[in-house]
Design a protein around this motif. Structure first.
Motif, PDB file in Angstrom:
ATOM      1  N   THR A  81      98.249   4.092  75.853  1.00  0.00           N
ATOM      2  CA  THR A  81      97.193   5.074  75.404  1.00  0.00           C
ATOM      3  C   THR A  81      95.661   4.862  75.861  1.00  0.00           C
ATOM      4  N   ASP A  82      94.973   5.773  76.154  1.00  0.00           N
ATOM      5  CA  ASP A  82      93.465   5.425  76.613  1.00  0.00           C
ATOM      6  C   ASP A  82      92.306   5.651  75.724  1.00  0.00           C
ATOM      7  N   TYR A  83      93.118   6.302  74.381  1.00  0.00           N
ATOM      8  CA  TYR A  83      92.111   6.599  73.349  1.00  0.00           C
ATOM      9  C   TYR A  83      92.390   6.182  72.031  1.00  0.00           C
ATOM     10  N   GLN A  84      91.501   5.926  71.006  1.00  0.00           N
ATOM     11  CA  GLN A  84      92.015   5.973  69.577  1.00  0.00           C
ATOM     12  C   GLN A  84      91.141   6.845  68.741  1.00  0.00           C
ATOM     13  N   VAL A  85      91.697   7.286  67.808  1.00  0.00           N
ATOM     14  CA  VAL A  85      90.699   8.156  66.900  1.00  0.00           C
ATOM     15  C   VAL A  85      90.656   7.411  65.248  1.00  0.00           C
ATOM     16  N   VAL A  86      89.650   7.475  64.802  1.00  0.00           N
ATOM     17  CA  VAL A  86      89.025   6.951  63.751  1.00  0.00           C
ATOM     18  C   VAL A  86      88.786   8.237  62.934  1.00  0.00           C
ATOM     19  N   PRO A  96     103.802  11.033  64.437  1.00  0.00           N
ATOM     20  CA  PRO A  96     103.882  11.196  65.860  1.00  0.00           C
ATOM     21  C   PRO A  96     103.977  12.600  66.292  1.00  0.00           C
ATOM     22  N   ASP A  97     103.478  12.805  67.419  1.00  0.00           N
ATOM     23  CA  ASP A  97     103.322  14.318  68.028  1.00  0.00           C
ATOM     24  C   ASP A  97     102.413  15.385  67.272  1.00  0.00           C
ATOM     25  N   ASP A  98     101.661  14.916  66.302  1.00  0.00           N
ATOM     26  CA  ASP A  98     100.804  15.948  65.871  1.00  0.00           C
ATOM     27  C   ASP A  98      99.738  15.943  66.867  1.00  0.00           C
ATOM     28  N   VAL A  99      98.747  17.028  66.942  1.00  0.00           N
ATOM     29  CA  VAL A  99      98.023  17.319  67.954  1.00  0.00           C
ATOM     30  C   VAL A  99      96.597  17.137  67.375  1.00  0.00           C
ATOM     31  N   VAL A 117      85.160  17.317  74.317  1.00  0.00           N
ATOM     32  CA  VAL A 117      85.041  18.662  73.369  1.00  0.00           C
ATOM     33  C   VAL A 117      85.690  19.474  73.919  1.00  0.00           C
ATOM     34  N   GLY A 118      87.016  20.009  73.084  1.00  0.00           N
ATOM     35  CA  GLY A 118      87.811  20.938  73.730  1.00  0.00           C
ATOM     36  C   GLY A 118      89.130  20.279  74.075  1.00  0.00           C
ATOM     37  N   ARG A 119      88.985  19.057  74.418  1.00  0.00           N
ATOM     38  CA  ARG A 119      90.391  18.280  74.573  1.00  0.00           C
ATOM     39  C   ARG A 119      91.458  18.084  73.410  1.00  0.00           C
ATOM     40  N   ARG A 120      92.542  18.057  73.847  1.00  0.00           N
ATOM     41  CA  ARG A 120      93.624  17.894  72.960  1.00  0.00           C
ATOM     42  C   ARG A 120      94.435  16.327  72.979  1.00  0.00           C
ATOM     43  N   PHE A 121      94.762  15.683  71.972  1.00  0.00           N
ATOM     44  CA  PHE A 121      95.398  14.349  72.009  1.00  0.00           C
ATOM     45  C   PHE A 121      96.525  14.449  71.270  1.00  0.00           C
ATOM     46  N   ARG A 122      97.717  13.872  71.466  1.00  0.00           N
ATOM     47  CA  ARG A 122      98.984  13.660  70.906  1.00  0.00           C
ATOM     48  C   ARG A 122      99.058  12.352  70.141  1.00  0.00           C
ATOM     49  N   TYR A 131      92.034   0.530  56.736  1.00  0.00           N
ATOM     50  CA  TYR A 131      91.137  -0.486  56.366  1.00  0.00           C
ATOM     51  C   TYR A 131      90.495   0.350  55.015  1.00  0.00           C
ATOM     52  N   SER A 132      89.434  -0.254  54.208  1.00  0.00           N
ATOM     53  CA  SER A 132      89.088   0.435  53.083  1.00  0.00           C
ATOM     54  C   SER A 132      88.509   1.701  53.388  1.00  0.00           C
ATOM     55  N   VAL A 133      87.677   2.167  54.501  1.00  0.00           N
ATOM     56  CA  VAL A 133      87.182   3.153  54.715  1.00  0.00           C
ATOM     57  C   VAL A 133      87.643   4.239  55.834  1.00  0.00           C
ATOM     58  N   VAL A 134      88.415   3.594  56.824  1.00  0.00           N
ATOM     59  CA  VAL A 134      88.794   4.254  57.975  1.00  0.00           C
ATOM     60  C   VAL A 134      90.526   3.862  58.140  1.00  0.00           C
ATOM     61  N   ARG A 135      90.889   4.840  58.943  1.00  0.00           N
ATOM     62  CA  ARG A 135      92.342   4.863  59.424  1.00  0.00           C
ATOM     63  C   ARG A 135      92.205   4.844  61.012  1.00  0.00           C
ATOM     64  N   ILE A 136      92.967   4.175  61.776  1.00  0.00           N
ATOM     65  CA  ILE A 136      92.877   4.320  63.286  1.00  0.00           C
ATOM     66  C   ILE A 136      94.218   4.489  63.829  1.00  0.00           C
ATOM     67  N   ILE A 137      94.244   5.443  64.599  1.00  0.00           N
ATOM     68  CA  ILE A 137      95.269   6.101  65.283  1.00  0.00           C
ATOM     69  C   ILE A 137      95.425   6.051  66.749  1.00  0.00           C
ATOM     70  N   ARG A 138      96.456   5.663  67.338  1.00  0.00           N
ATOM     71  CA  ARG A 138      96.435   5.689  68.779  1.00  0.00           C
ATOM     72  C   ARG A 138      96.791   7.225  69.092  1.00  0.00           C
ATOM     73  N   VAL A 139      96.127   7.814  70.259  1.00  0.00           N
ATOM     74  CA  VAL A 139      96.532   8.995  70.690  1.00  0.00           C
ATOM     75  C   VAL A 139      96.518   9.033  72.362  1.00  0.00           C
ATOM     76  N   GLN A 140      97.217  10.018  72.898  1.00  0.00           N
ATOM     77  CA  GLN A 140      97.524  10.306  74.255  1.00  0.00           C
ATOM     78  C   GLN A 140      96.728  11.557  74.789  1.00  0.00           C
ATOM     79  N   VAL A 141      96.310  11.638  75.646  1.00  0.00           N
ATOM     80  CA  VAL A 141      95.485  12.912  76.174  1.00  0.00           C
ATOM     81  C   VAL A 141      96.513  13.846  76.506  1.00  0.00           C
ATOM     82  N   ILE A 142      96.593  15.104  75.973  1.00  0.00           N
ATOM     83  CA  ILE A 142      97.421  16.067  76.474  1.00  0.00           C
ATOM     84  C   ILE A 142      96.912  16.749  77.759  1.00  0.00           C
TER      85      ILE A 142
END
Length: 143
Positions: A81-86, A96-99, A117-122, A131-142
């Motif tokens: 994957t190229d991105y992660q979402v915080v 998995p597979d949520d967009v 802006v406008g991009r979608r990730f799976r 962690y105490s204040v955030v959750r980190i998730i790996r995503v892939q560009v759609i």
């Protein structure tokens, strides 16, 4: 004694400046059908429901992963994957597979990366870490 994370929450809150939407395919792949002309599975429309919207951050990952092949030589292979979402910990658990769609930015001076802006990730993994204040998730560009 409880640990006070309010200061960390305020600092991290400044990083969470992307407006994000999380969409989930309500029927999963069960109701998809095969388009014989293209050979692809097609979802009936509308097929997604909005699960969550709020502030988060879409960030690129660092360098490619370094792997050691059996021959012993070190080679650089691209990560899966190229991105992660915080996301804030208050965001719901993603599957998995949520967009995830970047709907905009509240960052003063404009978004960190206007092309996001406008991009979608799976969502590719449930959580990389919580962690105490955030959750980190790996995503892939759609595409």
């Amino acid at each position: 004694m409880a640990f006070d994370v309010e200061g960390a929450r305020r600092v991290v809150g400044r990083v969470l400046d992307d407006k994000l939407e999380v969409w989930r395919d309500s029927g999963g792949r069960v109701d998809d059908y095969l388009d014989e002309a293209t050979g692809r599975l097609v979802s009936p429309a509308p097929d997604e429901v909005l699960v969550w919207d709020g502030l988060g951050a879409v960030l690129p990952l660092g360098r490619p992963a370094i792997t050691k092949p059996l021959s012993g030589a070190v080679a650089q292979a691209p990560s899966t994957t190229d991105y992660q979402v915080v996301l804030p910990v208050q965001a719901p658990e993603l599957r998995p597979d949520d967009v995830i769609r970047v709907a905009g930015s509240v960052r003063p001076g404009g978004p960190r990366d206007p092309q996001l802006v406008g991009r979608r990730f799976r969502v590719s993994d449930k959580n990389v870490g919580t962690y105490s204040v955030v959750r980190i998730i790996r995503v892939q560009v759609i595409d």
